[in-house]
Design a protein around this motif. Structure first.
Motif, mmCIF file in Angstrom:
data_model
loop_
_atom_site.group_PDB
_atom_site.id
_atom_site.type_symbol
_atom_site.label_atom_id
_atom_site.label_comp_id
_atom_site.label_asym_id
_atom_site.label_seq_id
_atom_site.Cartn_x
_atom_site.Cartn_y
_atom_site.Cartn_z
ATOM 1 N N CYS A 166 -47.373 -33.847 49.350
ATOM 2 C CA CYS A 166 -47.611 -33.002 50.709
ATOM 3 C C CYS A 166 -48.975 -33.113 51.317
ATOM 4 C CB CYS A 166 -47.611 -31.653 50.341
ATOM 5 S SG CYS A 166 -48.556 -31.044 48.915
ATOM 6 N N VAL A 167 -49.372 -32.767 52.643
ATOM 7 C CA VAL A 167 -50.445 -32.885 53.291
ATOM 8 C C VAL A 167 -51.258 -31.681 53.206
ATOM 9 C CG1 VAL A 167 -51.523 -33.497 55.405
ATOM 10 C CG2 VAL A 167 -49.363 -34.488 54.641
ATOM 11 N N ARG A 168 -52.363 -31.691 53.011
ATOM 12 C CA ARG A 168 -53.409 -30.436 53.045
ATOM 13 C C ARG A 168 -54.514 -30.838 54.209
ATOM 14 N NH1 ARG A 168 -53.898 -26.700 49.055
ATOM 15 N NH2 ARG A 168 -56.050 -26.882 49.274
ATOM 16 N N GLU A 169 -54.508 -30.038 55.079
ATOM 17 C CA GLU A 169 -55.552 -30.274 56.057
ATOM 18 C C GLU A 169 -56.206 -29.169 56.518
ATOM 19 O OE1 GLU A 169 -53.197 -32.115 58.968
ATOM 20 O OE2 GLU A 169 -52.641 -30.140 59.873
ATOM 21 N N THR A 170 -57.562 -29.076 56.905
ATOM 22 C CA THR A 170 -58.320 -28.053 57.298
ATOM 23 C C THR A 170 -57.813 -27.590 58.542
ATOM 24 O OG1 THR A 170 -60.062 -28.756 55.897
ATOM 25 C CG2 THR A 170 -60.679 -27.128 57.723
ATOM 26 N N ARG A 171 -57.603 -26.002 58.686
ATOM 27 C CA ARG A 171 -57.134 -25.705 59.857
ATOM 28 C C ARG A 171 -58.429 -25.394 60.936
ATOM 29 N NH1 ARG A 171 -52.264 -23.187 60.186
ATOM 30 N NH2 ARG A 171 -51.000 -22.901 58.274
ATOM 31 N N LYS A 172 -58.124 -25.795 62.298
ATOM 32 C CA LYS A 172 -59.190 -25.622 63.422
ATOM 33 C C LYS A 172 -59.439 -24.421 63.222
ATOM 34 C CE LYS A 172 -57.389 -29.567 66.065
ATOM 35 N NZ LYS A 172 -56.985 -30.042 67.421
ATOM 36 N N GLU A 173 -58.766 -23.236 63.208
ATOM 37 C CA GLU A 173 -59.001 -21.985 63.251
ATOM 38 C C GLU A 173 -58.241 -21.304 62.088
ATOM 39 O OE1 GLU A 173 -60.880 -20.394 65.367
ATOM 40 O OE2 GLU A 173 -61.305 -21.985 66.678
ATOM 41 N N PRO A 174 -59.185 -20.235 61.390
ATOM 42 C CA PRO A 174 -58.532 -19.735 60.269
ATOM 43 C C PRO A 174 -57.430 -18.868 60.429
ATOM 44 C CG PRO A 174 -60.942 -19.227 60.259
ATOM 45 C CD PRO A 174 -60.650 -20.250 61.425
ATOM 46 N N LEU A 175 -56.336 -18.842 59.800
ATOM 47 C CA LEU A 175 -55.081 -18.122 59.897
ATOM 48 C C LEU A 175 -55.047 -16.798 59.100
ATOM 49 C CD1 LEU A 175 -52.469 -18.219 61.525
ATOM 50 C CD2 LEU A 175 -51.362 -19.104 59.495
ATOM 51 N N THR A 176 -54.916 -15.719 59.812
ATOM 52 C CA THR A 176 -54.810 -14.464 58.887
ATOM 53 C C THR A 176 -53.343 -14.294 58.763
ATOM 54 O OG1 THR A 176 -56.830 -13.626 60.038
ATOM 55 C CG2 THR A 176 -55.148 -11.885 59.019
ATOM 56 N N ILE A 177 -52.748 -14.079 57.550
ATOM 57 C CA ILE A 177 -51.505 -13.971 57.124
ATOM 58 C C ILE A 177 -51.426 -12.567 56.478
ATOM 59 C CG2 ILE A 177 -49.627 -14.928 55.767
ATOM 60 C CD1 ILE A 177 -50.882 -17.446 55.967
ATOM 61 N N GLU A 178 -50.347 -11.797 56.862
ATOM 62 C CA GLU A 178 -49.915 -10.519 56.257
ATOM 63 C C GLU A 178 -48.569 -10.894 55.360
ATOM 64 O OE1 GLU A 178 -49.808 -6.851 58.390
ATOM 65 O OE2 GLU A 178 -52.117 -6.902 58.774
ATOM 66 N N GLU A 179 -48.347 -10.512 54.112
ATOM 67 C CA GLU A 179 -47.371 -10.820 53.709
ATOM 68 C C GLU A 179 -46.893 -10.060 52.425
ATOM 69 O OE1 GLU A 179 -47.982 -14.934 52.081
ATOM 70 O OE2 GLU A 179 -49.628 -14.407 50.643
ATOM 71 N N TRP A 180 -45.759 -10.179 51.740
ATOM 72 C CA TRP A 180 -45.475 -9.065 50.582
ATOM 73 C C TRP A 180 -45.726 -10.083 49.387
ATOM 74 C CZ3 TRP A 180 -44.709 -3.913 50.853
ATOM 75 C CH2 TRP A 180 -44.275 -3.589 52.037
ATOM 76 N N VAL A 181 -46.540 -9.474 48.558
ATOM 77 C CA VAL A 181 -47.112 -10.454 47.233
ATOM 78 C C VAL A 181 -46.582 -9.627 46.082
ATOM 79 C CG1 VAL A 181 -49.225 -11.176 45.701
ATOM 80 C CG2 VAL A 181 -49.137 -11.054 48.424
ATOM 81 N N VAL A 182 -45.964 -10.483 45.188
ATOM 82 C CA VAL A 182 -45.326 -10.047 43.879
ATOM 83 C C VAL A 182 -46.388 -10.238 42.680
ATOM 84 C CG1 VAL A 182 -43.498 -10.195 42.184
ATOM 85 C CG2 VAL A 182 -43.037 -10.354 44.623
ATOM 86 N N ASP A 183 -46.910 -9.068 42.008
ATOM 87 C CA ASP A 183 -47.458 -9.475 40.631
ATOM 88 C C ASP A 183 -46.724 -9.193 39.457
ATOM 89 O OD1 ASP A 183 -49.912 -10.080 42.047
ATOM 90 O OD2 ASP A 183 -50.447 -7.865 42.530
ATOM 91 N N ILE A 184 -46.795 -9.976 38.618
ATOM 92 C CA ILE A 184 -45.845 -9.928 37.347
ATOM 93 C C ILE A 184 -46.723 -9.813 36.169
ATOM 94 C CG2 ILE A 184 -44.334 -10.974 35.910
ATOM 95 C CD1 ILE A 184 -43.015 -12.395 38.211
ATOM 96 N N ASP A 185 -46.519 -8.550 35.340
ATOM 97 C CA ASP A 185 -47.299 -8.445 34.012
ATOM 98 C C ASP A 185 -46.683 -9.392 33.090
ATOM 99 O OD1 ASP A 185 -48.561 -7.432 31.777
ATOM 100 O OD2 ASP A 185 -48.627 -5.638 32.538
ATOM 101 N N LYS A 186 -47.209 -10.580 33.023
ATOM 102 C CA LYS A 186 -46.745 -11.499 32.016
ATOM 103 C C LYS A 186 -46.684 -11.034 30.639
ATOM 104 C CE LYS A 186 -47.286 -15.124 35.118
ATOM 105 N NZ LYS A 186 -47.579 -16.716 35.269
#
Length: 658
Positions: A406-426
């Motif tokens: 894949c390609v990883r590149e620095t963004r010109k402007e930071p991107l703010t993302i709101e998302e649903w995150v799953v935390d698992i108690d392993k």
């Protein structure tokens, strides 16, 4: 033979005459012929090798050099696991039919084509229409003792149905081909016996790697997979700059069911492939699209084909992309560049079309695909495929191996993302689900944002959630709130990570080589035995014929000096100092496609001037050694035409060498 196929000068093309010339002059010959030969395998002789090398040299200049591509040379031996991941082990197949009584094997679409075409020919005979006989096919029929379809008149509706079926033959899968065989009562052309329903036959040559034979492998069916697996290293080499393209030239192998049509369908062949890696965000635009957008091409899109028609739509590439006929600018850019390459090496512009693959005809990885097809005595032949492979290959190989393709590149402007995150108690998760823990965990982590939002409400209201897990008994897993949390969070992303899409132009060099030979072939008016191959000087196998007027000893040092000077300029030449007439010597080198001839005569001895002859017009000019060599160099490099040279140097008319 197609009734519409003509030579370069518009004469009806006799394929057998051309084939005899090519074999007699050793452009190519069947492999292992003294042992009876093996179908689908051919050797190139000296002119064939030189022609192929010159076509590849032109390809490198036109693509690798012009587009600043990264050329690689990947292994032909490929581990089975690689091709299993890419889908070739399961899907790289053609459909074949078997005659259960004789054991004879047919490629299903070829069988349908052969029988329907024979019936259409019989219909023409019955109606008293002119029928063009393909001598090579007739000879093959006699060899197989195939039954003649006979002169049977067909209803107009049946003729139309057959023609529409043949126009769409590439769109049919195994089930459809089986239905056609039943509907049209298609039998073994030799015995008249029934054939079994079509079955898939994988086209790859299987082998094993190493002495213990415990590492199964295949001879590669394409050069693409090696390029994909080298992607990350190429990206590093290119200093993480996108877009970029890799290129590879090399042999590929396909175990064809029924090789036919000479060099057009073989089991071992040279390919030249490009993988252009592009950022999918932004519509796959190309920075140089403006250079090609006004080039007009003949396009055969899928909608026209599905209507049973083969009528071309002539439009500019800009129009094709803007109307959505061609999916994106990068795909359109390469379609035009492919056309310009084919014209550069001698293809007839009136015998080139671009055909779009129909939906169920496209390879499993493609989102759009156009074939450059060239018209030949065998009909329209696919010579180059230009496919949008999307992100399929890099994605499946990364998923299988864990490699960061894949390609990883620095963004010109930071991107703010709101998302649903799953935390698992392993710590609790493992004891709860035991051996199914990994499968349940993977199912939870793969949940989409919409599903996560819904499950967060379930978790709050019911204290538990239910997740689909196909690999677990019952297909579902119930998870309590003490094992998992689902929360909406905000994060700032400074680095963008994406998997590139790939536009792939893939060239069958052997097919291109043969079709160009048909396109440049013609014969002198009133003398059909005097065949000429009008290769453009840059790709001609030999550039210059040196012809001393006789065996006089005074000519030898001049011929030797000329030959040495031309070689120093990188220009291939050969001497014909035989006792044949000068006209005959030129004539037999016209068959080899040699574009230029230099005659050394008694005037050359006196004043060191020489005549330069043009193969196609047989016109000659005369000048001193330096001016002749400069003219030759200019023609061979494609910088000048004969018309330019004829305007610069004085015409020579005293001696008619023909």
């Amino acid at each position: 033979m197609s009734s519409d196929m003509t030579t370069k000068t518009g004469q009806p093309l006799d394929r057998q005459t051309l084939d005899n010339l090519l074999r007699r002059r050793l452009f190519y010959t069947p492999s292992f012929e003294v042992y009876g030969g093996v179908s689908g395998l051919y050797d190139y002789g000296p002119p064939g090798c030189s022609l192929q090398a010159n076509i590849l040299d032109t390809w490198r200049k036109h693509f690798v050099l012009e587009e600043d591509m990264l050329e690689v040379d990947c292994s032909m031996l490929t581990p089975s696991e690689v091709l299993k991941t890419s889908g070739h082990v399961d899907k790289f197949a053609d459909w074949m039919c078997k005659d259960p009584k004789t054991g004879e094997i047919f490629r299903a679409d070829h069988l349908v084509e052969e029988v329907l075409e024979a019936r259409l020919t019989g219909n023409k005979k019955a109606r008293g229409e002119e029928v063009v006989v393909d001598e090579a096919k007739e000879a093959q029929k006699k060899k197989k003792k195939a039954k003649d379809a006979g002169a049977i008149r067909l209803d107009d509706a049946v003729v139309q149905e057959y023609e529409e079926t043949l126009a769409k033959i590439d769109n049919f899968g195994g089930e459809e081909l089986g239905a056609l065989i039943l509907t049209h009562k298609i039998k073994n052309p030799t015995t008249g016996g029934d054939v079994l329903p079509p079955v898939a036959f994988n086209l790859m040559f299987q082998t094993s790697i190493g002495p213990s034979s415990n590492l199964p492998g295949y001879l590669r069916p394409e050069t693409a997979q090696g390029q994909f697996l080298t992607f990350q290293k190429l990206l590093d080499f290119n200093q993480q700059s996108m877009p970029f393209a890799s290129a590879c030239i090399g042999k590929s192998f396909r175990n064809e069911i029924s090789p036919r049509a000479g060099l057009l369908r073989v089991r071992e062949f040279m390919m030249a492939e490009i993988e252009h890696f592009v950022d999918p965000e932004g519509g796959k635009k190309h920075p140089r699209f403006d250079e090609v957008k006004n080039v007009k091409l003949g396009l055969l899109n899928r909608d026209v084909q599905l209507s049973g028609s083969t009528e071309l739509t002539h439009m500019t590439m800009g129009e094709a992309v803007s109307t959505g006929i061609v999916d994106n600018e990068t795909l359109g850019y390469f379609v035009v560049r492919i056309c310009l390459f084919l014209l550069r090496i001698g293809a007839d512009p009136k015998k080139i079309r671009f055909r779009q693959h129909m939906k169920n005809e496209m390879a499993h990885y493609a989102s759009d695909c156009w074939d450059a097809e060239l018209f030949t005595s065998y009909g329209w032949i696919e010579c180059v495929g230009c496919a949008d492979r999307s992100a399929y290959d890099l994605t499946v190989h990364a998923k299988k191996t864990g490699a960061p393709l894949c390609v990883r590149e620095t963004r010109k402007e930071p991107l703010t993302i709101e998302e649903w995150v799953v935390d698992i108690d392993k710590k609790k998760f493992g004891p709860k689900f035991k051996k199914d823990g990994k499968a349940v965990e993977a199912a939870v982590e793969s949940l989409s944002q919409d599903v996560r939002e819904k499950l967060s409400l379930d978790l709050e209201e019911n204290g538990k959630i239910e997740v689909d897990v196909p690999d677990v008994g019952g297909g579902k897993a119930e998870i309590d709130k003490d094992l998992v949390k689902i929360e909406r969070r905000t994060r700032v992303e400074n680095v963008r990570e994406y998997t590139p899409n790939v536009i792939e132009p893939a060239f069958g060099i052997g097919r291109i080589l043969y079709t160009v030979m048909e396109h440049v072939y013609w014969s002198r008016e009133g003398s059909e035995e005097r065949g000429v191959l009008s290769f453009p000087p840059p790709v001609a196998p030999t550039k210059v014929l040196l012809v001393p007027l006789s065996s006089h000893s005074d000519f030898k040092p001049l011929v030797r000096r000329l030959g040495q000077k031309l070689r120093q300029l990188g220009i291939t030449n050969r001497v014909d100092d035989s006792t044949a007439s000068i006209g005959k010597r030129y004539s037999r080198n016209d068959e080899l496609g040699t574009p230029l001839g230099i005659t050394v005569d008694f005037q050359s001895v006196k004043d060191e001037t020489f005549t330069l002859r043009d193969r196609d017009s047989t016109k000659q000019v005369r000048a001193d050694e330096d001016r002749i060599c400069n003219a030759v160099q200019s023609l061979v490099q494609g910088e000048s035409t004969w018309k330019d040279i004829a305007n610069e140097l004085p015409e020579f008319t005293q001696q008619d060498v023909d």
